[in-house]
Motif scaffolding. Structure first.
Motif, PDB file in Angstrom:
ATOM      1  N   TYR A  62      43.033  31.117  37.301  1.00 47.45           N
ATOM      2  CA  TYR A  62      44.124  31.899  36.721  1.00 47.45           C
ATOM      3  C   TYR A  62      44.258  33.269  37.378  1.00 47.45           C
ATOM      4  O   TYR A  62      45.308  33.895  37.310  1.00 47.45           O
ATOM      5  CB  TYR A  62      43.950  32.043  35.211  1.00 47.45           C
ATOM      6  CG  TYR A  62      45.165  32.599  34.538  1.00 47.45           C
ATOM      7  CD1 TYR A  62      46.271  31.791  34.304  1.00 47.45           C
ATOM      8  CD2 TYR A  62      45.228  33.928  34.167  1.00 47.45           C
ATOM      9  CE1 TYR A  62      47.399  32.298  33.716  1.00 47.45           C
ATOM     10  CE2 TYR A  62      46.360  34.451  33.578  1.00 47.45           C
ATOM     11  CZ  TYR A  62      47.440  33.629  33.350  1.00 47.45           C
ATOM     12  OH  TYR A  62      48.562  34.146  32.773  1.00 47.45           O
ATOM     13  N   PHE A  63      43.206  33.746  38.041  1.00 48.14           N
ATOM     14  CA  PHE A  63      43.284  35.069  38.661  1.00 48.14           C
ATOM     15  C   PHE A  63      44.430  35.154  39.669  1.00 48.14           C
ATOM     16  O   PHE A  63      45.056  36.189  39.817  1.00 48.14           O
ATOM     17  CB  PHE A  63      41.950  35.428  39.335  1.00 48.14           C
ATOM     18  CG  PHE A  63      40.994  36.083  38.386  1.00 48.14           C
ATOM     19  CD1 PHE A  63      40.142  35.331  37.599  1.00 48.14           C
ATOM     20  CD2 PHE A  63      40.946  37.458  38.260  1.00 48.14           C
ATOM     21  CE1 PHE A  63      39.273  35.924  36.709  1.00 48.14           C
ATOM     22  CE2 PHE A  63      40.069  38.065  37.381  1.00 48.14           C
ATOM     23  CZ  PHE A  63      39.230  37.300  36.602  1.00 48.14           C
ATOM     24  N   GLU A  64      44.705  34.081  40.368  1.00 44.94           N
ATOM     25  CA  GLU A  64      45.788  34.099  41.360  1.00 44.94           C
ATOM     26  C   GLU A  64      47.157  34.096  40.694  1.00 44.94           C
ATOM     27  O   GLU A  64      48.116  34.605  41.248  1.00 44.94           O
ATOM     28  CB  GLU A  64      45.665  32.892  42.279  1.00 44.94           C
ATOM     29  CG  GLU A  64      44.396  32.930  43.107  1.00 44.94           C
ATOM     30  CD  GLU A  64      44.175  31.648  43.876  1.00 44.94           C
ATOM     31  OE1 GLU A  64      45.086  30.800  43.908  1.00 44.94           O
ATOM     32  OE2 GLU A  64      43.084  31.491  44.436  1.00 44.94           O
ATOM     33  N   LYS A  65      47.255  33.557  39.496  1.00 48.60           N
ATOM     34  CA  LYS A  65      48.545  33.443  38.817  1.00 48.60           C
ATOM     35  C   LYS A  65      48.918  34.695  38.036  1.00 48.60           C
ATOM     36  O   LYS A  65      50.080  34.890  37.710  1.00 48.60           O
ATOM     37  CB  LYS A  65      48.523  32.259  37.850  1.00 48.60           C
ATOM     38  CG  LYS A  65      48.315  30.930  38.525  1.00 48.60           C
ATOM     39  CD  LYS A  65      48.228  29.829  37.494  1.00 48.60           C
ATOM     40  CE  LYS A  65      47.912  28.504  38.165  1.00 48.60           C
ATOM     41  NZ  LYS A  65      47.679  27.443  37.189  1.00 48.60           N
ATOM     42  N   ARG A  66      47.954  35.528  37.738  1.00 48.71           N
ATOM     43  CA  ARG A  66      48.243  36.661  36.854  1.00 48.71           C
ATOM     44  C   ARG A  66      49.007  37.785  37.530  1.00 48.71           C
ATOM     45  O   ARG A  66      49.424  38.718  36.876  1.00 48.71           O
ATOM     46  CB  ARG A  66      46.969  37.184  36.220  1.00 48.71           C
ATOM     47  CG  ARG A  66      46.033  37.839  37.206  1.00 48.71           C
ATOM     48  CD  ARG A  66      44.746  38.199  36.539  1.00 48.71           C
ATOM     49  NE  ARG A  66      43.948  38.982  37.448  1.00 48.71           N
ATOM     50  CZ  ARG A  66      43.199  39.989  37.104  1.00 48.71           C
ATOM     51  NH1 ARG A  66      43.108  40.342  35.850  1.00 48.71           N
ATOM     52  NH2 ARG A  66      42.518  40.649  37.990  1.00 48.71           N
ATOM     53  N   GLU A  88      34.669  31.070  33.202  1.00 49.83           N
ATOM     54  CA  GLU A  88      35.660  32.104  32.899  1.00 49.83           C
ATOM     55  C   GLU A  88      35.039  33.469  33.191  1.00 49.83           C
ATOM     56  O   GLU A  88      33.836  33.662  33.038  1.00 49.83           O
ATOM     57  CB  GLU A  88      36.098  32.034  31.446  1.00 49.83           C
ATOM     58  CG  GLU A  88      36.917  30.806  31.141  1.00 49.83           C
ATOM     59  CD  GLU A  88      37.540  30.865  29.767  1.00 49.83           C
ATOM     60  OE1 GLU A  88      37.045  31.601  28.907  1.00 49.83           O
ATOM     61  OE2 GLU A  88      38.533  30.159  29.569  1.00 49.83           O
ATOM     62  N   TYR A  89      35.887  34.402  33.614  1.00 49.31           N
ATOM     63  CA  TYR A  89      35.432  35.735  33.945  1.00 49.31           C
ATOM     64  C   TYR A  89      36.240  36.766  33.179  1.00 49.31           C
ATOM     65  O   TYR A  89      37.393  36.523  32.823  1.00 49.31           O
ATOM     66  CB  TYR A  89      35.596  35.990  35.452  1.00 49.31           C
ATOM     67  CG  TYR A  89      34.679  35.151  36.265  1.00 49.31           C
ATOM     68  CD1 TYR A  89      33.369  35.548  36.479  1.00 49.31           C
ATOM     69  CD2 TYR A  89      35.107  33.949  36.805  1.00 49.31           C
ATOM     70  CE1 TYR A  89      32.504  34.771  37.225  1.00 49.31           C
ATOM     71  CE2 TYR A  89      34.248  33.161  37.551  1.00 49.31           C
ATOM     72  CZ  TYR A  89      32.952  33.578  37.764  1.00 49.31           C
ATOM     73  OH  TYR A  89      32.106  32.797  38.489  1.00 49.31           O
ATOM     74  N   LEU A  90      35.625  37.916  33.001  1.00 44.92           N
ATOM     75  CA  LEU A  90      36.325  39.024  32.367  1.00 44.92           C
ATOM     76  C   LEU A  90      37.427  39.493  33.306  1.00 44.92           C
ATOM     77  O   LEU A  90      37.169  39.861  34.448  1.00 44.92           O
ATOM     78  CB  LEU A  90      35.337  40.160  32.070  1.00 44.92           C
ATOM     79  CG  LEU A  90      35.886  41.335  31.299  1.00 44.92           C
ATOM     80  CD1 LEU A  90      36.402  40.898  29.927  1.00 44.92           C
ATOM     81  CD2 LEU A  90      34.790  42.387  31.128  1.00 44.92           C
ATOM     82  N   ALA A  91      38.655  39.444  32.823  1.00 46.11           N
ATOM     83  CA  ALA A  91      39.812  39.776  33.646  1.00 46.11           C
ATOM     84  C   ALA A  91      40.425  41.117  33.288  1.00 46.11           C
ATOM     85  O   ALA A  91      41.184  41.680  34.070  1.00 46.11           O
ATOM     86  CB  ALA A  91      40.875  38.693  33.515  1.00 46.11           C
TER      87      ALA A  91
END
Length: 122
Positions: free
Chosen positions: A13-17, A73-76
């Motif tokens: 999801y990091f790339e989509k945010r 999952e990572y803290l975003a």
């Protein structure tokens, strides 16, 4: 009482945010928090590959590339809000745009451990 809203994202999801829709939704959410007078601060975080973890053991600093723990999952991002109680904090967490695709952890702050103001939280 102050609460941390901890936004957790899966790696993919990091790339989509960073798309325009996600940015606009995040900006609108931040503006809603400010308009309600509950926003203390917060920010999104770069991806887990940019993390560096520091610890001190036996008086020696240890530095490791990567996040504290390897997880799915990572803290975003983090947000700090000041609201009357947990129910209100949960309402704000549910309004976070990322809540529709991932999870928001809500945690009360301990108080003034790192406070620089004269007034300490109780």
């Amino acid at each position: 009482m102050k609460y941390a809203l901890l936004v957790h994202h899966p790696k993919e999801y990091f790339e989509k945010r960073n798309d325009a829709e996600a940015i606009a939704a995040g900006r609108a959410y931040g503006e809603a928090l400010q308009a309600a007078g509950v926003l203390v601060g917060g920010a999104g975080l770069e991806g887990p590959l940019t993390a560096t973890t520091v610890s001190v053991r036996d008086g020696k600093r240890q530095v490791h590339d990567g996040p504290y723990a390897e997880t799915k999952e990572y803290l975003a991002g983090i947000g700090i809000i000041d609201v009357p109680d947990l129910d209100v904090a949960l309402e704000w967490a549910a309004r976070h745009p990322a809540a529709a695709v991932t999870s928001i952890e809500v945690r009360p702050l301990l108080g003034g451990h790192f406070s620089t103001s004269a007034k300490k939280d109780s």
